[in-house]
Scaffold this active site. Sequence first.
Site, PDB file in Angstrom:
ATOM      1  N   GLU A  32       4.171   1.773  -0.593  1.00 56.23           N
ATOM      2  CA  GLU A  32       5.061   1.979  -1.749  1.00 56.23           C
ATOM      3  C   GLU A  32       4.243   2.124  -3.036  1.00 56.23           C
ATOM      4  O   GLU A  32       4.642   2.852  -3.941  1.00 56.23           O
ATOM      5  CB  GLU A  32       6.072   0.835  -1.879  1.00 56.23           C
ATOM      6  N   TYR A  51       0.845  -1.208   0.000  1.00 52.25           N
ATOM      7  CA  TYR A  51       0.000   0.000   0.000  1.00 52.25           C
ATOM      8  C   TYR A  51       0.879   1.256   0.000  1.00 52.25           C
ATOM      9  O   TYR A  51       0.732   2.123  -0.869  1.00 52.25           O
ATOM     10  CB  TYR A  51      -0.888  -0.047   1.233  1.00 52.25           C
ATOM     11  N   ARG A  94     -10.842  -1.525  10.450  1.00 57.00           N
ATOM     12  CA  ARG A  94     -10.317  -0.230  10.887  1.00 57.00           C
ATOM     13  C   ARG A  94     -10.830   0.091  12.286  1.00 57.00           C
ATOM     14  O   ARG A  94     -11.868  -0.384  12.726  1.00 57.00           O
ATOM     15  CB  ARG A  94     -10.674   0.864   9.884  1.00 57.00           C
ATOM     16  N   VAL A  95     -10.053   0.917  12.964  1.00 52.18           N
ATOM     17  CA  VAL A  95     -10.270   1.026  14.400  1.00 52.18           C
ATOM     18  C   VAL A  95     -11.623   1.657  14.748  1.00 52.18           C
ATOM     19  O   VAL A  95     -12.300   1.191  15.677  1.00 52.18           O
ATOM     20  CB  VAL A  95      -9.093   1.771  15.075  1.00 52.18           C
ATOM     21  N   VAL A  96     -12.048   2.683  14.013  1.00 52.70           N
ATOM     22  CA  VAL A  96     -13.301   3.353  14.399  1.00 52.70           C
ATOM     23  C   VAL A  96     -14.482   2.401  14.201  1.00 52.70           C
ATOM     24  O   VAL A  96     -15.311   2.230  15.106  1.00 52.70           O
ATOM     25  CB  VAL A  96     -13.497   4.662  13.598  1.00 52.70           C
ATOM     26  N   SER A  97     -14.540   1.748  13.032  1.00 56.30           N
ATOM     27  CA  SER A  97     -15.670   0.837  12.787  1.00 56.30           C
ATOM     28  C   SER A  97     -15.584  -0.365  13.732  1.00 56.30           C
ATOM     29  O   SER A  97     -16.607  -0.795  14.286  1.00 56.30           O
ATOM     30  CB  SER A  97     -15.697   0.402  11.322  1.00 56.30           C
ATOM     31  N   GLN A 137      -0.504   4.225  20.895  1.00 57.36           N
ATOM     32  CA  GLN A 137      -0.244   4.795  19.560  1.00 57.36           C
ATOM     33  C   GLN A 137      -1.335   5.800  19.232  1.00 57.36           C
ATOM     34  O   GLN A 137      -2.468   5.660  19.701  1.00 57.36           O
ATOM     35  CB  GLN A 137      -0.142   3.679  18.497  1.00 57.36           C
ATOM     36  N   TYR A 167      -4.965  -2.913  20.039  1.00 57.38           N
ATOM     37  CA  TYR A 167      -3.702  -3.527  19.624  1.00 57.38           C
ATOM     38  C   TYR A 167      -2.552  -2.789  20.312  1.00 57.38           C
ATOM     39  O   TYR A 167      -2.508  -1.560  20.316  1.00 57.38           O
ATOM     40  CB  TYR A 167      -3.546  -3.468  18.107  1.00 57.38           C
ATOM     41  N   ASP A 214      -0.532  -1.403  23.512  1.00 56.67           N
ATOM     42  CA  ASP A 214      -1.075  -0.892  24.783  1.00 56.67           C
ATOM     43  C   ASP A 214      -2.062   0.257  24.552  1.00 56.67           C
ATOM     44  O   ASP A 214      -2.518   0.892  25.505  1.00 56.67           O
ATOM     45  CB  ASP A 214       0.070  -0.454  25.718  1.00 56.67           C
TER      46      ASP A 214
HETATM   47  P1  NAD Z   1     -12.697   1.790   0.267  1.00 53.02           P
HETATM   48  O1  NAD Z   1     -12.048   0.461   0.310  1.00 53.02           O
HETATM   49  O2  NAD Z   1     -14.014   1.958   0.939  1.00 53.02           O
HETATM   50  O3  NAD Z   1     -12.858   2.304  -1.229  1.00 53.02           O
HETATM   51  C1  NAD Z   1     -12.001   1.946  -2.262  1.00 53.02           C
HETATM   52  C2  NAD Z   1     -12.843   1.622  -3.471  1.00 53.02           C
HETATM   53  O4  NAD Z   1     -11.978   1.264  -4.565  1.00 53.02           O
HETATM   54  C3  NAD Z   1     -13.762   0.434  -3.249  1.00 53.02           C
HETATM   55  O5  NAD Z   1     -15.065   0.747  -3.697  1.00 53.02           O
HETATM   56  C4  NAD Z   1     -13.153  -0.677  -4.102  1.00 53.02           C
HETATM   57  O6  NAD Z   1     -14.084  -1.623  -4.559  1.00 53.02           O
HETATM   58  C5  NAD Z   1     -12.505   0.120  -5.208  1.00 53.02           C
HETATM   59  N1  NAD Z   1     -11.400  -0.573  -5.878  1.00 53.02           N
HETATM   60  C6  NAD Z   1     -10.368  -1.229  -5.296  1.00 53.02           C
HETATM   61  N2  NAD Z   1      -9.545  -1.715  -6.236  1.00 53.02           N
HETATM   62  C7  NAD Z   1     -10.067  -1.344  -7.441  1.00 53.02           C
HETATM   63  C8  NAD Z   1      -9.681  -1.554  -8.787  1.00 53.02           C
HETATM   64  N3  NAD Z   1      -8.576  -2.233  -9.107  1.00 53.02           N
HETATM   65  N4  NAD Z   1     -10.458  -1.039  -9.772  1.00 53.02           N
HETATM   66  C9  NAD Z   1     -11.594  -0.337  -9.478  1.00 53.02           C
HETATM   67  N5  NAD Z   1     -12.006  -0.130  -8.214  1.00 53.02           N
HETATM   68  C10 NAD Z   1     -11.252  -0.613  -7.209  1.00 53.02           C
HETATM   69  O7  NAD Z   1     -11.661   2.831   0.858  1.00 53.02           O
HETATM   70  P2  NAD Z   1     -11.818   4.380   1.203  1.00 53.02           P
HETATM   71  O8  NAD Z   1     -11.598   4.523   2.640  1.00 53.02           O
HETATM   72  O9  NAD Z   1     -13.051   4.913   0.613  1.00 53.02           O
HETATM   73  O10 NAD Z   1     -10.552   4.979   0.444  1.00 53.02           O
HETATM   74  C11 NAD Z   1     -10.667   5.666  -0.784  1.00 53.02           C
HETATM   75  C12 NAD Z   1      -9.292   6.165  -1.211  1.00 53.02           C
HETATM   76  O11 NAD Z   1      -8.784   7.073  -0.225  1.00 53.02           O
HETATM   77  C13 NAD Z   1      -8.268   5.044  -1.370  1.00 53.02           C
HETATM   78  O12 NAD Z   1      -7.445   5.325  -2.491  1.00 53.02           O
HETATM   79  C14 NAD Z   1      -7.446   5.145  -0.104  1.00 53.02           C
HETATM   80  O13 NAD Z   1      -6.143   4.686  -0.300  1.00 53.02           O
HETATM   81  C15 NAD Z   1      -7.504   6.637   0.196  1.00 53.02           C
HETATM   82  N6  NAD Z   1      -7.311   6.870   1.626  1.00 53.02           N
HETATM   83  C16 NAD Z   1      -8.313   6.619   2.515  1.00 53.02           C
HETATM   84  C17 NAD Z   1      -8.090   6.837   3.871  1.00 53.02           C
HETATM   85  C18 NAD Z   1      -9.160   6.570   4.894  1.00 53.02           C
HETATM   86  O14 NAD Z   1      -8.909   6.734   6.080  1.00 53.02           O
HETATM   87  N7  NAD Z   1     -10.360   6.183   4.517  1.00 53.02           N
HETATM   88  C19 NAD Z   1      -6.837   7.299   4.322  1.00 53.02           C
HETATM   89  C20 NAD Z   1      -5.847   7.525   3.383  1.00 53.02           C
HETATM   90  C21 NAD Z   1      -6.090   7.332   2.029  1.00 53.02           C
HETATM   91  N1  UDP Z   2      -6.405  -0.786  16.075  1.00 51.58           N
HETATM   92  C1  UDP Z   2      -6.787  -1.275  17.311  1.00 51.58           C
HETATM   93  N2  UDP Z   2      -7.861  -2.112  17.378  1.00 51.58           N
HETATM   94  C2  UDP Z   2      -8.594  -2.459  16.287  1.00 51.58           C
HETATM   95  C3  UDP Z   2      -8.205  -1.933  15.013  1.00 51.58           C
HETATM   96  C4  UDP Z   2      -7.105  -1.110  14.951  1.00 51.58           C
HETATM   97  O1  UDP Z   2      -6.157  -0.976  18.329  1.00 51.58           O
HETATM   98  O2  UDP Z   2      -9.567  -3.202  16.436  1.00 51.58           O
HETATM   99  C5  UDP Z   2      -5.250   0.142  15.991  1.00 51.58           C
HETATM  100  C6  UDP Z   2      -4.234  -0.195  14.910  1.00 51.58           C
HETATM  101  O3  UDP Z   2      -3.260  -1.099  15.406  1.00 51.58           O
HETATM  102  C7  UDP Z   2      -3.649   1.179  14.627  1.00 51.58           C
HETATM  103  C8  UDP Z   2      -4.823   2.136  14.829  1.00 51.58           C
HETATM  104  O4  UDP Z   2      -5.763   1.424  15.637  1.00 51.58           O
HETATM  105  O5  UDP Z   2      -2.642   1.513  15.546  1.00 51.58           O
HETATM  106  C9  UDP Z   2      -5.487   2.578  13.535  1.00 51.58           C
HETATM  107  O6  UDP Z   2      -5.774   1.410  12.771  1.00 51.58           O
HETATM  108  P1  UDP Z   2      -6.555   1.477  11.397  1.00 51.58           P
HETATM  109  O7  UDP Z   2      -6.504   0.104  10.806  1.00 51.58           O
HETATM  110  O8  UDP Z   2      -7.887   2.091  11.597  1.00 51.58           O
HETATM  111  O9  UDP Z   2      -5.737   2.510  10.500  1.00 51.58           O
HETATM  112  P2  UDP Z   2      -4.168   2.684  10.160  1.00 51.58           P
HETATM  113  O10 UDP Z   2      -3.350   1.727  10.946  1.00 51.58           O
HETATM  114  O11 UDP Z   2      -4.081   2.436   8.706  1.00 51.58           O
HETATM  115  O12 UDP Z   2      -3.891   4.079  10.567  1.00 51.58           O
END
Ligand code: NAD
Ligand code: UDP
Length: 345
Positions: free
Chosen positions: A149, A147, A188-191, A211, A206, A208
């Site tokens: 890179e 992711y 993801r952590v919020v959901s 982070q 995850y 202590d």
């Molecule tokens: P998400 O997984 O809900 O949405 C990504 C969407 O891309 C999905 O609908 C998935 O089906 C589609 N997708 C994946 N691979 C595909 C492909 N090869 N061709 C066509 N569609 C494809 O994620 P999100 O949270 O909505 O993230 C959207 C964008 O924002 C992503 O590029 C992500 O890297 C970036 N981003 C999100 C966050 C965040 O916290 N949500 C943080 C940093 C960057």
């Molecule tokens: N995390 C946690 N419990 C969970 C899911 C995630 O403690 O059930 C932590 C995870 O290790 C990270 C932070 O919450 O330190 C954010 O994780 P997330 O996957 O939401 O996003 P990212 O690591 O990509 O910032």
Amino acid sequence: MFLRKRVLVTGGAGFVGSHLCERLLDMGCDVICVDNFLTGNKDNIAHMIGRPFFEVLRHDVTFPLYVEVDQIYNLACPASPVHYQADPVQTTKTSVHGAINMLGLAKRTRARILQASTSEVYGDPQIHPQPEEYRGAVNPIGIRACYDEGKRCAETLFFDYHRMHQLDIRVVRIFNTYGPRMHPHDGRVVSNFIIQALTGQKLTLYGDGSQTRSFCFVDDLVEGLLRLMNTEGDIYRPVNIGNPGEFSIRQLAEMVIEMTGSTAGMEFRPLPADDPLQRCPDITRARELLGWQPTIPLKQGLARTIEYFRSVVRSGQISAAIAETNRQAPVTAAAAPTSARSSAA
Ligand code: NAD
Ligand code: UDP
Ligand code: UDP
């Protein structure tokens, strides 16, 4: 003659993409939502189907795409560690081949193109908060590298297409974003915390829980994306979009427990490999260039997200069984010998 702007949103059926499509339609744009539904969901866009200027194409961005558009938001890519690590090679292909195809499309149509990059380009940052000039500390062979890179290479391609072909590019580095329509079991952590709290499970912390992350509500992010895309001038620099309010994961857990009235408590799990210890955006550039800053404090955004997940749980789409799958142990440093932290240990 009034010409409706034709806007392509790749990843438009995902969490962020679906909110963006909605705003674009409300602004009077002609929206093409492209998605392969890897992590996206038809439910996210069902309410837009039938609107006269909304069109959905099932398409994988790693293959060429020929459409006529004025603007492209390239969001296609799985975003949660659980999803992007499930098929890491496909994740890199999506970022790299997807960027090449969308840049080729922008080159042919002369569309302005925005890349959804990420705070993950900073890796496990040694500078805090992170300004855009910081070049990051990414482990190139670790489990997050597909992711991190992939997104870094996509940024390189954007700036090379700009230099070689004068493409009108925008690059946004998105920090942790949350809100309604997050995928219920992408880990993801919020959901995770909200679903666990609403289904009577212990919240899984995850490490202590010390982070930190900075959480931006999705409406604020979408406003930032729109401003970045539609601001004229020399914006050929990456722009951080995120909420600088920084919270430890333990603080987040305590807030969710308090707001949901959960009584199940917390449990501690090993920290995943290469999990960044701290993350917080420096948003000076977004403030100066776009006049943007977040407006929705964490507590308010969490209330709206809890309300959303409450209705999903009530509708039977999330059960304790799904919440249980969210509790599966992440890949830890011990199980991932290529992690920077484990080799340093
Ligand atoms: P998400 O997984 O809900 O949405 C990504 C969407 O891309 C999905 O609908 C998935 O089906 C589609 N997708 C994946 N691979 C595909 C492909 N090869 N061709 C066509 N569609 C494809 O994620 P999100 O949270 O909505 O993230 C959207 C964008 O924002 C992503 O590029 C992500 O890297 C970036 N981003 C999100 C966050 C965040 O916290 N949500 C943080 C940093 C960057
Ligand atoms: N995390 C946690 N419990 C969970 C899911 C995630 O403690 O059930 C932590 C995870 O290790 C990270 C932070 O919450 O330190 C954010 O994780 P997330 O996957 O939401 O996003 P990212 O690591 O990509 O910032
Ligand atoms: N491409 C696309 N849609 C277009 C134009 C190009 O998907 O409308 C793809 C095309 O398949 C190519 C990629 O974008 O592989 C890069 O295009 P570019 O013109 O930069 O490179 P070239 O075609 O010269 O390899």
